[in-house]
Scaffold this motif. Structure first.
Motif, mmCIF file in Angstrom:
data_model
loop_
_atom_site.group_PDB
_atom_site.id
_atom_site.type_symbol
_atom_site.label_atom_id
_atom_site.label_comp_id
_atom_site.label_asym_id
_atom_site.label_seq_id
_atom_site.Cartn_x
_atom_site.Cartn_y
_atom_site.Cartn_z
ATOM 1 N N GLN A 38 0.913 -1.283 -0.178
ATOM 2 C CA GLN A 38 -0.136 0.110 0.080
ATOM 3 C C GLN A 38 0.714 1.273 -0.053
ATOM 4 O O GLN A 38 2.079 1.246 0.458
ATOM 5 C CB GLN A 38 -0.884 -0.287 1.276
ATOM 6 C CG GLN A 38 -0.117 0.330 2.562
ATOM 7 C CD GLN A 38 -0.843 -0.045 3.718
ATOM 8 O OE1 GLN A 38 -1.577 -1.207 4.100
ATOM 9 N NE2 GLN A 38 -0.711 0.749 4.650
ATOM 10 N N GLU A 39 0.227 2.496 -0.225
ATOM 11 C CA GLU A 39 0.622 3.672 -0.253
ATOM 12 C C GLU A 39 0.588 4.203 1.248
ATOM 13 O O GLU A 39 0.034 3.279 2.134
ATOM 14 C CB GLU A 39 -0.259 4.900 -1.118
ATOM 15 C CG GLU A 39 0.013 4.209 -2.609
ATOM 16 C CD GLU A 39 -0.774 5.588 -3.212
ATOM 17 O OE1 GLU A 39 -0.055 6.237 -4.119
ATOM 18 O OE2 GLU A 39 -1.804 5.459 -2.993
ATOM 19 N N THR A 44 -6.608 0.917 0.560
ATOM 20 C CA THR A 44 -7.517 1.631 -0.054
ATOM 21 C C THR A 44 -8.150 0.995 -1.223
ATOM 22 O O THR A 44 -7.593 -0.131 -1.858
ATOM 23 C CB THR A 44 -7.018 2.983 -0.476
ATOM 24 O OG1 THR A 44 -6.212 2.839 -1.446
ATOM 25 C CG2 THR A 44 -6.503 3.895 0.651
ATOM 26 N N HIS A 46 -7.951 1.872 -4.477
ATOM 27 C CA HIS A 46 -6.966 1.918 -5.417
ATOM 28 C C HIS A 46 -6.040 0.727 -5.182
ATOM 29 O O HIS A 46 -5.604 0.156 -6.212
ATOM 30 C CB HIS A 46 -6.106 3.290 -4.952
ATOM 31 C CG HIS A 46 -4.954 3.222 -6.191
ATOM 32 N ND1 HIS A 46 -5.114 3.066 -7.602
ATOM 33 C CD2 HIS A 46 -3.793 3.206 -5.894
ATOM 34 C CE1 HIS A 46 -3.677 3.192 -8.018
ATOM 35 N NE2 HIS A 46 -3.072 3.604 -6.985
ATOM 36 N N ILE A 47 -5.687 0.546 -4.089
ATOM 37 C CA ILE A 47 -4.923 -0.810 -3.916
ATOM 38 C C ILE A 47 -5.626 -2.037 -3.981
ATOM 39 O O ILE A 47 -4.848 -2.979 -4.663
ATOM 40 C CB ILE A 47 -4.302 -1.007 -2.452
ATOM 41 C CG1 ILE A 47 -3.323 0.506 -2.398
ATOM 42 C CG2 ILE A 47 -3.391 -2.033 -2.149
ATOM 43 C CD1 ILE A 47 -2.070 0.419 -3.132
ATOM 44 N N PHE A 117 4.056 1.160 -3.701
ATOM 45 C CA PHE A 117 3.678 2.428 -4.237
ATOM 46 C C PHE A 117 4.082 3.376 -3.140
ATOM 47 O O PHE A 117 3.470 3.216 -2.053
ATOM 48 C CB PHE A 117 2.299 2.366 -4.564
ATOM 49 C CG PHE A 117 2.051 1.372 -5.713
ATOM 50 C CD1 PHE A 117 2.064 1.729 -7.023
ATOM 51 C CD2 PHE A 117 1.406 0.315 -5.356
ATOM 52 C CE1 PHE A 117 1.816 1.036 -8.158
ATOM 53 C CE2 PHE A 117 1.244 -0.636 -6.503
ATOM 54 C CZ PHE A 117 1.431 -0.266 -7.810
ATOM 55 N N ALA A 200 3.119 9.605 -7.439
ATOM 56 C CA ALA A 200 1.779 8.866 -7.564
ATOM 57 C C ALA A 200 1.265 8.928 -8.854
ATOM 58 O O ALA A 200 -0.087 8.984 -9.053
ATOM 59 C CB ALA A 200 0.658 9.568 -6.345
ATOM 60 N N ASN A 203 -1.511 6.360 -9.592
ATOM 61 C CA ASN A 203 -2.915 6.350 -8.835
ATOM 62 C C ASN A 203 -4.082 7.177 -9.561
ATOM 63 O O ASN A 203 -4.075 8.382 -9.452
ATOM 64 C CB ASN A 203 -2.369 7.040 -7.408
ATOM 65 C CG ASN A 203 -3.860 7.003 -6.450
ATOM 66 O OD1 ASN A 203 -4.993 6.653 -6.715
ATOM 67 N ND2 ASN A 203 -3.458 6.862 -5.218
ATOM 68 N N ASP A 204 -4.618 6.290 -10.272
ATOM 69 C CA ASP A 204 -5.876 7.007 -11.123
ATOM 70 C C ASP A 204 -6.922 7.177 -10.190
ATOM 71 O O ASP A 204 -8.106 7.816 -10.841
ATOM 72 C CB ASP A 204 -6.151 5.775 -12.177
ATOM 73 C CG ASP A 204 -6.682 4.541 -11.585
ATOM 74 O OD1 ASP A 204 -6.839 4.486 -10.299
ATOM 75 O OD2 ASP A 204 -7.121 3.638 -12.314
ATOM 76 N N ARG A 206 -6.553 9.584 -8.162
ATOM 77 C CA ARG A 206 -6.107 11.190 -7.853
ATOM 78 C C ARG A 206 -5.821 11.777 -9.231
ATOM 79 O O ARG A 206 -4.699 11.619 -9.668
ATOM 80 C CB ARG A 206 -4.700 11.048 -6.974
ATOM 81 C CG ARG A 206 -5.009 10.452 -5.572
ATOM 82 C CD ARG A 206 -3.765 10.547 -4.704
ATOM 83 N NE ARG A 206 -3.288 11.859 -4.634
ATOM 84 C CZ ARG A 206 -1.997 12.274 -4.309
ATOM 85 N NH1 ARG A 206 -1.008 11.326 -4.015
ATOM 86 N NH2 ARG A 206 -1.730 13.463 -4.222
ATOM 87 N N TYR A 210 -2.110 11.539 -11.364
ATOM 88 C CA TYR A 210 -2.520 10.547 -12.358
ATOM 89 C C TYR A 210 -1.967 11.025 -13.692
ATOM 90 O O TYR A 210 -2.191 12.108 -14.061
ATOM 91 C CB TYR A 210 -3.782 10.150 -12.553
ATOM 92 C CG TYR A 210 -3.907 8.929 -13.470
ATOM 93 C CD1 TYR A 210 -3.244 7.597 -13.315
ATOM 94 C CD2 TYR A 210 -4.722 9.101 -14.476
ATOM 95 C CE1 TYR A 210 -3.399 6.702 -14.180
ATOM 96 C CE2 TYR A 210 -5.167 7.960 -15.442
ATOM 97 C CZ TYR A 210 -4.233 6.617 -15.092
ATOM 98 O OH TYR A 210 -4.313 5.565 -16.052
#
Length: 233
Positions: A38-39, A44, A46-47, A117, A200, A203-204, A206, A210
């Motif tokens: 994870q970030e 999240t 996203h992950i 990430f 980042a 990260n789609d 954000r 992105y």
């Protein structure tokens, strides 16, 4: 905050405690293992989506929840959660996740890949340096919050992705990192720098960060790298 959000769907013993995570299995029901780290925000959506994408590509993907159910909602909270997780403790938890993933009946092979990430990218390097069961390591704009690890025991090949405009992980620092890895382990990492991309960029979720072109190229390179080292279902 809840201790077991709906994104968690597995639990396993790790580092003297019960750890949780999100597991995604490929359509074929089996494949090589990949740990998705994870970030600084936490486990999240996203992950989870990245783990699902790896599963669709043929991998048994496990995203461990390093924060025990907590998810940051702003950068201040993310900094607090990250700094409350020392690198050594995170590596212990992640090594437990590696063992759990390798013990799963769906997982093929005796080693796994690790992809992470931001904070997770730093943990990818620390985990690979400490655990020889990681044979392919892919940091995306990795942040080494407690400094660069000792790579003398590194067995994994490394493919790194970085943004040209990343102020958090400046491109100018990559030559030294690459030289350190090579000097300590004999392994020459491959680092890609993506023009016009910042921190980042993958990260789609954000839109302000992105970068679709860079993300697409990094994803294709990652799948090719993992496929060459781990195979795919």
């Amino acid at each position: 905050m809840p201790t077991e959000p709906t994104l968690q769907n597995v639990s396993f013993p790790s580092a003297g405690t019960t750890a949780y995570g999100y597991l995604a299995v490929p359509p074929a029901g089996h494949g090589p293992g990949v740990v998705v780290i994870q970030e600084w925000w936490g486990l999240t959506a996203h992950i989870k989506d990245i783990a699902d994408r790896f599963a669709q590509a043929g991998y048994v993907a496990l995203a461990p929840d390093l924060y025990g159910g907590q998810v940051a909602h702003d950068s201040g909270e993310a900094v607090r959660l990250m700094t409350e997780l020392p690198t050594a403790r995170g590596v212990e938890l992640l090594s437990g996740a590696v063992g759990y993933l390798l013990d799963r009946p769906e997982t093929e092979g005796g080693t796994v890949g690790a992809v992470g990430f931001c904070m997770g990218g730093g943990f990818v390097l620390a985990l690979a340096a400490a655990d020889p069961r990681v044979s392919a390591a892919v940091p995306f704009y990795g942040v080494n919050q407690d400094g660069v690890p000792d790579f003398s025991g590194l067995k994994a090949e490394i493919l790194g992705h970085y943004g040209e405009r990343d102020d958090t992980v400046p491109v100018a620092t990559l030559d030294e990192l690459k030289a350190t890895i090579e000097a300590q382990s004999g392994i020459v990492p491959v680092f890609h720098v993506y023009e016009g991309a910042g921190h980042a960029f993958f990260n789609d979720g954000r839109p302000e960060a992105y970068h679709a072109e860079a993300a697409g190229r990094a994803w294709d390179r990652t799948l090719a790298f993992l496929g060459a080292r781990l195979g795919s279902a």
